[in-house]
Design a protein around this motif. Structure first.
Motif, PDB file in Angstrom:
ATOM      1  N   ALA A   1       0.809  -1.226   0.000  1.00  0.00           N
ATOM      2  CA  ALA A   1       0.000   0.000   0.000  1.00  0.00           C
ATOM      3  C   ALA A   1       0.839   1.271   0.000  1.00  0.00           C
ATOM      4  O   ALA A   1       0.393   2.310  -0.517  1.00  0.00           O
ATOM      5  N   TYR A   2       2.068   1.211   0.562  1.00  0.00           N
ATOM      6  CA  TYR A   2       2.797   2.457   0.778  1.00  0.00           C
ATOM      7  C   TYR A   2       4.264   2.461   0.342  1.00  0.00           C
ATOM      8  O   TYR A   2       4.848   3.539   0.190  1.00  0.00           O
ATOM      9  N   LEU A   3       4.892   1.298   0.182  1.00  0.00           N
ATOM     10  CA  LEU A   3       6.348   1.288   0.061  1.00  0.00           C
ATOM     11  C   LEU A   3       6.878   0.949  -1.324  1.00  0.00           C
ATOM     12  O   LEU A   3       8.101   0.935  -1.529  1.00  0.00           O
ATOM     13  N   LEU A   4       6.045   0.670  -2.279  1.00  0.00           N
ATOM     14  CA  LEU A   4       6.510   0.307  -3.618  1.00  0.00           C
ATOM     15  C   LEU A   4       6.471   1.505  -4.569  1.00  0.00           C
ATOM     16  O   LEU A   4       6.252   2.633  -4.135  1.00  0.00           O
ATOM     17  N   ASP A   5       6.659   1.259  -5.855  1.00  0.00           N
ATOM     18  CA  ASP A   5       6.760   2.359  -6.812  1.00  0.00           C
ATOM     19  C   ASP A   5       5.475   3.163  -6.920  1.00  0.00           C
ATOM     20  O   ASP A   5       5.483   4.318  -7.327  1.00  0.00           O
ATOM     21  N   ARG A   6       4.367   2.533  -6.553  1.00  0.00           N
ATOM     22  CA  ARG A   6       3.091   3.245  -6.504  1.00  0.00           C
ATOM     23  C   ARG A   6       2.225   2.604  -5.439  1.00  0.00           C
ATOM     24  O   ARG A   6       2.449   1.436  -5.061  1.00  0.00           O
ATOM     25  N   PRO A   7       1.251   3.321  -4.891  1.00  0.00           N
ATOM     26  CA  PRO A   7       0.378   2.725  -3.881  1.00  0.00           C
ATOM     27  C   PRO A   7      -0.612   1.743  -4.526  1.00  0.00           C
ATOM     28  O   PRO A   7      -1.348   2.112  -5.436  1.00  0.00           O
TER      29      PRO A   7
END
Length: 361
Positions: free
Chosen positions: A186-192
C-alpha cells in the motif's frame, strides 16, 4: 540391515542401480573407487537395506511368505548374514571411510548444522575420485554453490492483481507478516496499490482484533469471514483491488478439522488463482519439518515466507527444509516491527546466515 554392493563405471551409475532395485529408502554405507582384475578403476557403492526388503528383491516375494519351512528360512538367513560379513570384511580391507577422511569430515560438519545426509550423499557421490574430495575448503565451497543452485526464489510480481493466502503452524507470525505485506504493497513500492485484508481465523482469541488494529492504522479495508460461501462473495466484491491478503488460522500439522476448513477456502470457485504461501519459522525443528510439509503441501503451496529470523542464529534445519522440499522463497520476516522488518527473499541473505553458522562449527 543387509549390505549390498553395486559396481559401475562411475559412482552415480552405481547408486542409480541401487535405487532401481530398492528405491530411495536406502542408506549408503560406503562409496569408493577400486581396481578390479582388468586393472581398471570401478566405482563401488555399498548400501544398507532392511533385511525383509533385501530378501524380497533378491529372492522374490516367496522369500517373505510364512509358508517357507524352517530349513529354507534358516538358509536364507545364513546367506544374508554371510553377505553382510563379506561386505564388512571388504570395508575393513579398503581402509577408507565412506568418502575419505576429508570429505567425511566436511559432510559431518554440514550434517551437524542440519543438512540431511541423503541430500549431501546425492551431491558427493558424483565427486568420488576427483580432487575436490581431498580439499576441505574447496569441497565446502562446492557444497555451498550446490545449495545456492538448489534454492529457489519466487520473484515479487505486481504486474497483475492477486490474492495471497498465508497458512502455517500456530505461532509462526502470520498475522504480523500479513500486516507487513499490506504496508509494503500500500505504501512502500513504486506506486500505492489498493489492498484489502480478509481474516478467516475464528479460532484464535484476539486474532480478528489484531488484524483489524493494523488495518485501521494503515487505513486499509478489513473483513472477517466465516464460511467458504461468504469468502467467495467477498472476493467478487473486491475484484477491483490490486492485492487481497488472506489470514488463516494457525494449525497444528495434526489438526484435521482446521485443514479441511482451510482447503474449503483454497478451493473456492473464484476467477483468480489463490497464491498460497506457507509461513515457516526459521526456528523450525528438524523433527517437525516432515510433518509440516506433508500436511501443508495438500494446499498446493506456491511459496514459503520465512519468519523469526531474529530468534535464531542457526539456519541449517531451515536450509535443509528448502533443499529437500523444492519450494521457492518469497519473503523473509526479520523482526516484529511493521513494516520495517520484511525483506524480499534472496538466496544471498539466507546463505550469509548459514555460512556464518557453518564457519562457527
Amino acid at each position: 540391515m543387509i549390505n549390498e554392493t553395486f559396481v559401475a563405471s562411475d559412482p552415480k551409475s552405481a547408486y542409480e542401480q541401487a535405487v532401481e532395485k530398492y528405491g530411495t529408502d536406502i542408506k549408503i554405507v560406503s562409496a569408493k573407487q577400486v581396481k578390479y582384475n582388468d586393472d581398471e578403476l570401478r566405482s563401488e557403492v555399498v548400501i544398507a537395506v532392511p533385511k525383509a526388503l533385501f530378501m524380497e528383491r533378491s529372492f522374490g516375494a516367496q522369500a517373505l511368505l510364512p509358508e517357507v519351512n524352517g530349513e529354507e528360512e534358516g538358509l536364507l538367513n545364513e546367506i544374508g548374514d554371510l553377505k553382510t560379513q563379506l561386505d564388512e570384511m571388504r570395508d575393513g580391507l579398503l581402509q577408507q571411510g565412506r568418502f575419505g577422511a576429508v570429505a567425511d569430515d566436511v559432510k559431518k560438519r554440514f550434517m551437524k548444522k542440519g543438512i540431511a545426509e541423503r541430500w549431501l550423499d546425492s551431491i558427493l557421490i558424483p565427486l568420488i575420485g576427483t580432487p575436490v574430495m581431498e580439499d576441505a575448503q574447496l569441497l565446502v565451497s562446492y557444497l555451498l554453490e550446490e545449495i545456492d543452485e538448489t534454492l529457489k526464489i519466487k520473484e515479487e510480481d505486481m504486474e497483475s492483481s492477486k490474492i495471497m493466502m498465508l497458512v502455517g503452524p500456530t505461532g509462526v507470525g502470520k498475522t504480523t507478516t500479513i500486516a507487513k505485506l499490506a504496508a509494503r504493497y500500500a505504501y512502500l513500492l513504486d506506486r500505492p496499490y489498493r489492498v484489502a485484508l480478509i481474516n478467516l481465523d475464528s479460532y484464535k482469541v484476539g486474532a480478528i482484533e489484531q488484524l483489524a488494529h493494523y488495518a485501521d492504522i494503515m487505513q486499509i479495508e478489513h473483513y472477517s469471514i466465516a464460511s467458504a460461501e461468504a469468502f467467495q462473495e467477498k472476493i467478487e466484491d473486491l475484484a477491483s483491488y490490486d492485492v487481497i491478503l488472506v489470514d488463516t488460522a494457525g494449525m497444528s500439522p495434526y489438526d484435521t478439522q482446521k485443514f479441511i476448513k482451510t482447503v474449503e477456502f483454497v478451493t473456492t470457485e473464484i476467477p483468480k488463482k489463490i497464491e498460497v504461501a506457507l509461513v515457516l519459522a526459521a526456528t523450525v525443528k528438524y523433527e517437525d519439518m516432515e510433518d509440516i510439509h506433508e500436511n501443508f503441501s495438500f494446499l498446493n503451496l506456491d511459496s514459503v515466507i520465512i519468519s523469526k529470523f531474529d530468534e535464531t542464529k542457526h539456519f541449517g534445519t531451515l536450509m535443509n527444509f528448502m533443499l529437500l522440499y523444492d519450494l521457492p522463497m518469497s519473503y523473509f520476516s526479520t523482526g516484529q516491527e511493521v513494516p520495517d522488518d520484511l525483506l524480499v527473499a534472496s538466496k544471498e541473505y539466507l546463505l550469509e546466515q548459514f555460512i556464518g553458522d557453518v564457519h562457527e562449527g
